[in-house]
Scaffold this motif. Sequence first.
Motif, PDB file in Angstrom:
ATOM      1  N   SER A  35       0.823  -1.215   0.000  1.00 38.92           N
ATOM      2  CA  SER A  35       0.000   0.000   0.000  1.00 38.92           C
ATOM      3  C   SER A  35       0.853   1.259   0.000  1.00 38.92           C
ATOM      4  CB  SER A  35      -0.929   0.005   1.216  1.00 38.92           C
ATOM      5  OG  SER A  35      -1.921  -0.984   1.049  1.00 38.92           O
ATOM      6  N   HIS A  82      -6.746  -6.893   3.838  1.00 39.49           N
ATOM      7  CA  HIS A  82      -6.803  -5.648   3.059  1.00 39.49           C
ATOM      8  C   HIS A  82      -7.889  -4.718   3.600  1.00 39.49           C
ATOM      9  CE1 HIS A  82      -4.702  -8.578   0.757  1.00 39.49           C
ATOM     10  NE2 HIS A  82      -5.796  -9.257   0.528  1.00 39.49           N
ATOM     11  N   GLU A  86      -7.626  -1.171   5.643  1.00 35.51           N
ATOM     12  CA  GLU A  86      -8.238   0.026   5.058  1.00 35.51           C
ATOM     13  C   GLU A  86      -9.274   0.638   6.009  1.00 35.51           C
ATOM     14  OE1 GLU A  86      -9.450  -0.359   0.895  1.00 35.51           O
ATOM     15  OE2 GLU A  86     -10.796   1.351   1.206  1.00 35.51           O
ATOM     16  N   LEU A 100      -6.768   5.485  -1.253  1.00 35.58           N
ATOM     17  CA  LEU A 100      -5.682   4.492  -1.384  1.00 35.58           C
ATOM     18  C   LEU A 100      -6.011   3.422  -2.420  1.00 35.58           C
ATOM     19  CD1 LEU A 100      -3.121   2.930  -0.527  1.00 35.58           C
ATOM     20  CD2 LEU A 100      -4.395   2.075   1.460  1.00 35.58           C
ATOM     21  N   HIS A 101      -7.284   3.081  -2.499  1.00 34.75           N
ATOM     22  CA  HIS A 101      -7.645   1.947  -3.369  1.00 34.75           C
ATOM     23  C   HIS A 101      -7.850   2.356  -4.836  1.00 34.75           C
ATOM     24  CE1 HIS A 101      -8.136  -2.305  -3.106  1.00 34.75           C
ATOM     25  NE2 HIS A 101      -9.341  -2.328  -3.653  1.00 34.75           N
ATOM     26  N   GLN A 109      -3.813  -6.688  -5.331  1.00 33.38           N
ATOM     27  CA  GLN A 109      -3.227  -6.438  -4.009  1.00 33.38           C
ATOM     28  C   GLN A 109      -2.815  -7.757  -3.340  1.00 33.38           C
ATOM     29  OE1 GLN A 109      -5.930  -4.238  -1.529  1.00 33.38           O
ATOM     30  NE2 GLN A 109      -4.458  -4.002   0.145  1.00 33.38           N
TER      31      GLN A 109
END
Length: 456
Positions: A35, A82, A86, A100-101, A109
């Motif tokens: 990330s 994940h 998040e 971020l995504h 990912q």
Amino acid sequence: MWGGRFAAGPASIMREINASIPFDKRLWKQDIAGSKAHVAMLAKQGIVDGEDAQAITEGLNRIAMEYEADGVPVDLDLEDIHMVTESRLADLIGPAAGRLHTARSRNDQVATDFRLWVRDAMDEVDAGLAALQDALLKRAEEHADAVMPGFTHLQSAQPVTLGHHLMAYHEMIRRDRSRFADARVRMNECPLGAAALAGTGFPIDRHATAAALGFAKPTDNSLDSVSDRDFALDYLMAATQVALHLSRLAEEFIIWASQPFGFVKLPDAYSTGSSIMPQKRNPDAAELVRGHAGRIMGCMNALCVTMKGLPLAYSKDMQDDKPPVFEAHDLLGLSIAAMTGMIETVTFRTDRMRALAESGFATATDLADWLVREADVPFREAHHITGRAVAAAEETGTPLADLPIDTLKAIDPRIDERIYAVLTVDASVASRKSHGGTAPDQVRERIAQARREKEA
Ligand code: ARG
């Protein structure tokens, strides 16, 4: 995280079958590293502004500290590592966490995280195997001259040296290490940026994220990137091969430690007693290395069967890729460490090995070879003559080297006193000087060469 189009939440059993967080929490370090590389690239490309990117990076650093201190919270509602991360990021920094995504899917990912994890696992195994090789080299050097029976069909065949026998395992481990090294090169391509399956319309820089994560390059096909797990299978197949080798060594230790053999005394530290039979000293560590090999092969088989027949690209079946790899890695680590410990500390009863080598007519081939060499007898005939000599020795209960010359001459008049020079086990091993043979000089040379190879 994905509830927009749903009117109702999942059934509790759905939550349970869907969640991978109980096991994929092991990927947390890789997930955070991935990330961070991703958001740094998004900022550099102007896809996310610098301020948000900084908040995200700081949030991720903080989460890493939290996980390090308290472990990863297992919340089945959040499914996987994940989402857990998040969601925590959103708690910490608010809506900016949602950026971020961008240009990423959990599909690329998780493929990235898992590759990073397997790459580290391969490096760990390699270090363990290098230590095992060191132990083998040391003990082989100590026993380069120690004569033992060499077996085929577990029947005494020809004398060999213990050093030579141990170095056989060194060769196996050398090839095992090269299998991991090959696999590591093959897997060292970064899937991040393949997104869900088709790539992305955002102007991402896949070369930058690949480099930041220590990959040689980005992968070249987005569908392949998110749908193959051959890197994990490469790991499991190489692990299987190691386990298979270790289980043979374990099996030999178990046989050698049995009273009828008495070739080794396993160290106290790697044996157990019996709660009822006071005389017992059981080779449990070796037995568990042998047993774990079966489980490791089972893990390999499990992932093969999971992947078999899956259409491209991602299917949720692939979430099941991780438990067998984690399990195999844990079992393999224990097996390598236990075997290394046993090799380092086992007592070899070389007097017993020598006595058995001398009693098993193991120099019969040397007698036959002598007849071929010194009396020009065809090998098949020499084999037959030698068979009669063995029968005579067996009848009188003497080793071949103690048969009187008259007995030997009566079997075949071409035999003379010079035969005794080849009938001892020491003469037998010393004569096997062909490349890779058991002669102590050959063994020492191979040990020295192996040391040079390791240093290079
Ligand atoms: N937990 C999932 C796995 O391990 C992550 C990928 C989920 N992707 C998806 N489209 N549901 O495979």
